[in-house]
Design an enzyme around this catalytic site. Sequence first.
Site, PDB file in Angstrom:
ATOM      1  N   SER A   1       0.860  -1.183   0.000  1.00 53.19           N
ATOM      2  CA  SER A   1       0.000   0.000   0.000  1.00 53.19           C
ATOM      3  C   SER A   1       0.900   1.238   0.000  1.00 53.19           C
ATOM      4  CB  SER A   1      -0.870  -0.023   1.259  1.00 53.19           C
ATOM      5  OG  SER A   1      -1.602   1.163   1.376  1.00 53.19           O
TER       6      SER A   1
ATOM      7  N   LYS B   1      -1.425  -0.921  -4.216  1.00 47.63           N
ATOM      8  CA  LYS B   1      -2.576  -0.103  -3.802  1.00 47.63           C
ATOM      9  C   LYS B   1      -2.077   1.320  -3.637  1.00 47.63           C
ATOM     10  CE  LYS B   1      -4.821   0.290   0.737  1.00 47.63           C
ATOM     11  NZ  LYS B   1      -5.528  -0.480   1.779  1.00 47.63           N
TER      12      LYS B   1
ATOM     13  N   LYS C   1      -3.311   5.473  -2.729  1.00 44.89           N
ATOM     14  CA  LYS C   1      -4.337   6.281  -2.070  1.00 44.89           C
ATOM     15  C   LYS C   1      -4.810   7.361  -3.040  1.00 44.89           C
ATOM     16  CE  LYS C   1      -4.032   4.321   1.949  1.00 44.89           C
ATOM     17  NZ  LYS C   1      -5.181   3.789   2.681  1.00 44.89           N
TER      18      LYS C   1
ATOM     19  N   ASP D   1      -7.443   3.340  -2.974  1.00 44.48           N
ATOM     20  CA  ASP D   1      -8.139   3.433  -1.680  1.00 44.48           C
ATOM     21  C   ASP D   1      -8.421   4.900  -1.385  1.00 44.48           C
ATOM     22  OD1 ASP D   1      -9.088   3.179   0.894  1.00 44.48           O
ATOM     23  OD2 ASP D   1      -7.228   2.392   1.763  1.00 44.48           O
TER      24      ASP D   1
ATOM     25  N   GLU E   1     -11.388   1.058  -3.070  1.00 44.48           N
ATOM     26  CA  GLU E   1     -11.643   0.780  -1.659  1.00 44.48           C
ATOM     27  C   GLU E   1     -12.268   1.993  -0.979  1.00 44.48           C
ATOM     28  OE1 GLU E   1      -8.085  -0.654   0.244  1.00 44.48           O
ATOM     29  OE2 GLU E   1      -8.945  -0.540   2.261  1.00 44.48           O
TER      30      GLU E   1
ATOM     31  N   ASP F   1     -13.753  -1.233   3.583  1.00 41.01           N
ATOM     32  CA  ASP F   1     -12.767  -1.297   4.664  1.00 41.01           C
ATOM     33  C   ASP F   1     -13.431  -0.716   5.918  1.00 41.01           C
ATOM     34  OD1 ASP F   1     -10.685  -0.764   6.439  1.00 41.01           O
ATOM     35  OD2 ASP F   1      -9.364   0.207   5.015  1.00 41.01           O
TER      36      ASP F   1
ATOM     37  N   LYS G   1      -9.537  -6.423   8.357  1.00 47.52           N
ATOM     38  CA  LYS G   1      -8.468  -6.008   9.268  1.00 47.52           C
ATOM     39  C   LYS G   1      -8.817  -6.566  10.637  1.00 47.52           C
ATOM     40  CE  LYS G   1      -7.068  -1.754   6.958  1.00 47.52           C
ATOM     41  NZ  LYS G   1      -7.036  -0.296   6.986  1.00 47.52           N
TER      42      LYS G   1
ATOM     43  N   GLY H   1      -3.751  -3.837   6.178  1.00 47.74           N
ATOM     44  CA  GLY H   1      -2.692  -3.548   7.142  1.00 47.74           C
ATOM     45  C   GLY H   1      -2.981  -2.267   7.895  1.00 47.74           C
TER      46      GLY H   1
HETATM   47  O1  164 Z   1       0.837  -1.137   4.771  1.00 47.03           O
HETATM   48  C1  164 Z   1      -0.137  -1.164   5.524  1.00 47.03           C
HETATM   49  O2  164 Z   1      -0.064  -1.598   6.684  1.00 47.03           O
HETATM   50  C2  164 Z   1      -1.442  -0.664   5.005  1.00 47.03           C
HETATM   51  C3  164 Z   1      -1.553   0.771   5.112  1.00 47.03           C
HETATM   52  C4  164 Z   1      -2.913   1.284   4.697  1.00 47.03           C
HETATM   53  O3  164 Z   1      -3.215   1.267   3.531  1.00 47.03           O
HETATM   54  C5  164 Z   1      -3.761   1.852   5.688  1.00 47.03           C
HETATM   55  C6  164 Z   1      -3.366   1.955   6.955  1.00 47.03           C
HETATM   56  C7  164 Z   1      -4.078   2.728   7.866  1.00 47.03           C
HETATM   57  C8  164 Z   1      -5.141   3.467   7.498  1.00 47.03           C
HETATM   58  C9  164 Z   1      -5.441   3.611   6.121  1.00 47.03           C
HETATM   59  O4  164 Z   1      -4.875   4.712   5.546  1.00 47.03           O
HETATM   60  C10 164 Z   1      -5.041   2.395   5.335  1.00 47.03           C
HETATM   61  C11 164 Z   1      -6.200   1.706   4.812  1.00 47.03           C
HETATM   62  O5  164 Z   1      -7.241   2.332   4.773  1.00 47.03           O
HETATM   63  O6  164 Z   1      -6.186   0.531   4.423  1.00 47.03           O
HETATM   64 MG    MG Z   2      -8.417   1.238   3.386  1.00 49.31          MG
END
Ligand code: 164
Ligand code: MG
Length: 369
Positions: A136, A162, A164, A189, A214, A239, A263, A291
């Site tokens: 991500s 992934k 953002k 996402d 997402e 999510d 999660k 994550g």
């Molecule tokens: O690498 C990882 O642990 C995932 C990170 C990640 O995408 C996220 C972590 C925490 C909050 C969010 O922004 C996000 C998610 O939404 O999935």
């Molecule tokens: Mg997410």
Amino acid sequence: MIIKEINIRKMKMMMKHPFTTSFGTFQEKEFMLLEVKDELGNTGWGESVAFQTPWYTEETLGTSLHIIQDFLIPLVLGNEIEHPDEVTELFNAIRRNNMAKSTVEGAIWDLYAKRNKMTLAQALGGDLDKIEVGVSVGIEKNVADLVERVGGFIKEGYKRIKVKIKPGYDVEVIRELRMNFPDVPLMADANSAYTLEDIDLLKQLDEFNLMMIEQPFASDDIIDHAIIQKELTTPICLDESIHSLEDTRKAIELGSCKIINIKIGRVGGLTEAKKIHDYCLAQGIPVWCGGMLESGIGRAHNVALTTLPNFILPGDTSSSSRYWEEDVITPEVIAIDGYITVPTGYGIGYEPNIEAMDRYTVEEMNFKA
Ligand SMILES: O=C(O)CCC(=O)C1=CC=C[C@@H](O)[C@@H]1C(=O)O
Ligand SMILES: [Mg+2]
């Protein structure tokens, strides 16, 4: 097993690279590790994935500690527990606060697996010896930086990327990524940054053959997501909207998504995560493991969960070195060509690195039966 002792460590670790989402930036990560001990001296470890701020969900590190100390520890300390599923039942009387519950429950799952000489994956019913993983990538200062960073992760072999998105950093960013990486499995996402008014903009994303979008809409919504899912060919993945099996059932029945991001912390622990997994498997809805920028302890739990059969899409569990100069487990989590080998040691299968933990511990608390 009798829960004789619980230790909490408040931790502070610097991430190697800031991680920015539509709701904020993380670099200095504060979190908690929790260790449970039984009457035979076995230990189990859990991690609180609550952030310092209530941006992602309403929980914070502070609320998590309050709920754990004042409500959850009294429910388990000194008690005889046969199976970790009982912990979820004991915690049912307390509304939500899922990340707090999952911290304690996860440590008890690890303890249970170690005590019964099984890997955590086996205790959960998983049987893969390696899992496929993605990465991500946060919002970067400009698209050129993002393209470079994504290119680096593709070279490392991650099975999906992934990124953002947020208003003003979406269609053109994805277009640029697609021009550079036409065939890479790619997803976006939004972390709830859009509303139904953005439906025409989001429809433009259909042309990029994304694996999924997402959580485009509000963190508590499943109605508007059902509306947009009917308008898009790209699958919606939920999510933030999913906190339980019940939320999952309602979202799937309503057609709010075609994929679920599980999660462990957000759904209150491994027992509920497994229930969601089993339900989605029966419904033909693929899942993947999200994550929370975890240290190795939380990451190890994610690896074990991902061995269940319906985790057919690569998750966010990438190498320790993608986040930290030094992780708090040995060996560290390593993804090679997009695969993590599932450890074969009992419980989470990685050893806590106490010396490393000590370096990042800012406070310790001890509770005895
Ligand atoms: O690498 C990882 O642990 C995932 C990170 C990640 O995408 C996220 C972590 C925490 C909050 C969010 O922004 C996000 C998610 O939404 O999935
Ligand atoms: Mg997410």
